[in-house]
Design an enzyme around this catalytic site. Structure first.
Site, PDB file in Angstrom:
ATOM      1  N   PRO A   5    -113.601 -19.565   1.975  1.00 31.75           N
ATOM      2  CA  PRO A   5    -112.999 -18.760   3.043  1.00 31.75           C
ATOM      3  C   PRO A   5    -111.883 -19.506   3.767  1.00 31.75           C
ATOM      4  CG  PRO A   5    -115.249 -19.426   3.610  1.00 31.75           C
ATOM      5  CD  PRO A   5    -115.015 -19.857   2.204  1.00 31.75           C
ATOM      6  N   GLU A   6    -110.759 -18.862   3.898  1.00 28.64           N
ATOM      7  CA  GLU A   6    -109.624 -19.420   4.634  1.00 28.64           C
ATOM      8  C   GLU A   6    -109.423 -18.576   5.889  1.00 28.64           C
ATOM      9  OE1 GLU A   6    -107.362 -21.952   3.711  1.00 28.64           O
ATOM     10  OE2 GLU A   6    -107.640 -22.232   1.563  1.00 28.64           O
TER      11      GLU A   6
END
Ligand SMILES: [Zn+2]
Length: 274
Positions: A5-6
């Site tokens: 996840p960014e």
């Protein structure tokens, strides 16, 4: 296998969670193991059970769930975290379950357990440990060409690594730095001090655009992901250089290069990004 996840995934996740949590009281809070990368707070259940969620907010890649008890739950999705909304059944990697008074079940699922959950007094969150030293938000008003010019001045370190430095910009990850440098036509290998103000005048909007486009793409999937057993915040992205080593550059058809910088892969077009 999900990507890590960014920032856009965290932002999309918070927007999705907001519809289930904002103005809702937490009827039940159930940890299903001792913690993730570190133990859950000892008073997590006591602090959150019965509390009303008043707002959700993102700082870098942290999600903040503010309650009416002046207590904020801070979560990080680590390498593999995701929230599952109203799952049909609770599974092995659902490590923390929140149930709202409206009957919704939100499960924090994290197979690799590099994520974290902490409780912070709400007024103190900006200066809480991991958040205290962070640089400005890439989508906020404080990230300007002039700000970056001041931070890059005299720095011999490669621009790619400086952009990944969370004290310079908060929450920028490897993929987005590669894509933003490509759009701004700046080599990831160039020393920070050799990036000019005109370069930065292209780079700042490029950063904003790559993040905003991903958030918009994620936002368009929220309806689908909010179905039973849904997962918030992940979506297929269309990268121009990231993961495209050897493919033709979309602009000039030269092969996209790849090299390691600080232990991460950089992808760029040597012809378009001097
Ligand atoms: Zn090119």
């Amino acid at each position: 296998m999900h990507p890590m996840p960014e920032l856009p995934e965290v932002e999309t996740t918070l927007r999705g969670l907001s519809g289930y949590l904002t103005d809702q009281r937490l009827a039940r809070v159930t940890p299903r193991r001792e913690g993730l990368r570190r133990p859950f707070p000892a008073d997590l259940v006591q602090a959150l059970t019965g509390a009303r969620v008043i707002a959700l907010e993102r700082r870098a890649k942290y999600g903040l769930i503010h309650t009416d008890r002046d207590s904020t739950m801070v979560f990080h999705l680590g390498m593999s975290g995701r929230w599952r909304i109203d799952p049909d059944s609770i599974e092995k990697h659902d490590h923390l379950i929140l149930e709202t008074e409206a009957g919704h079940v939100l499960a924090l699922n994290d197979a690799r357990r590099f994520g974290s959950v902490d409780l912070v007094p709400t007024p103190d969150w900006p200066t809480w440990g991991p958040l205290a030293a962070l640089g400005p938000e890439p989508l906020g008003p404080d990230l300007t060409p002039a700000y970056l010019a001041a931070r890059l001045a005299g720095r011999g370190t490669a621009i790619k690594l400086l952009l990944l430095d969370q004290t310079i910009i908060a929450g920028l990850g490897n993929i987005y730095v590669c894509e933003a440098l490509y759009r701004a036509r700046i080599s990831p290998l160039r020393p920070g001090s050799a990036v000019t103000l005109p370069d930065l005048a292209r780079l700042v909007p490029a950063i904003v655009d790559v993040l905003s486009e991903s958030i918009a793409a994620g936002g368009s999937t929220i309806r689908d992901y909010a179905q039973p057993n849904g997962e918030l915040g992940y979506f297929a992205a269309n990268w121009q250089v990231y993961g495209h080593a050897g493919d033709p550059c979309p602009a000039c058809a030269a092969p996209i290069a790849r090299s390691a910088q600080g232990g991460r892969s950089s992808f760029w077009c040597p012809a378009c990004q001097p």
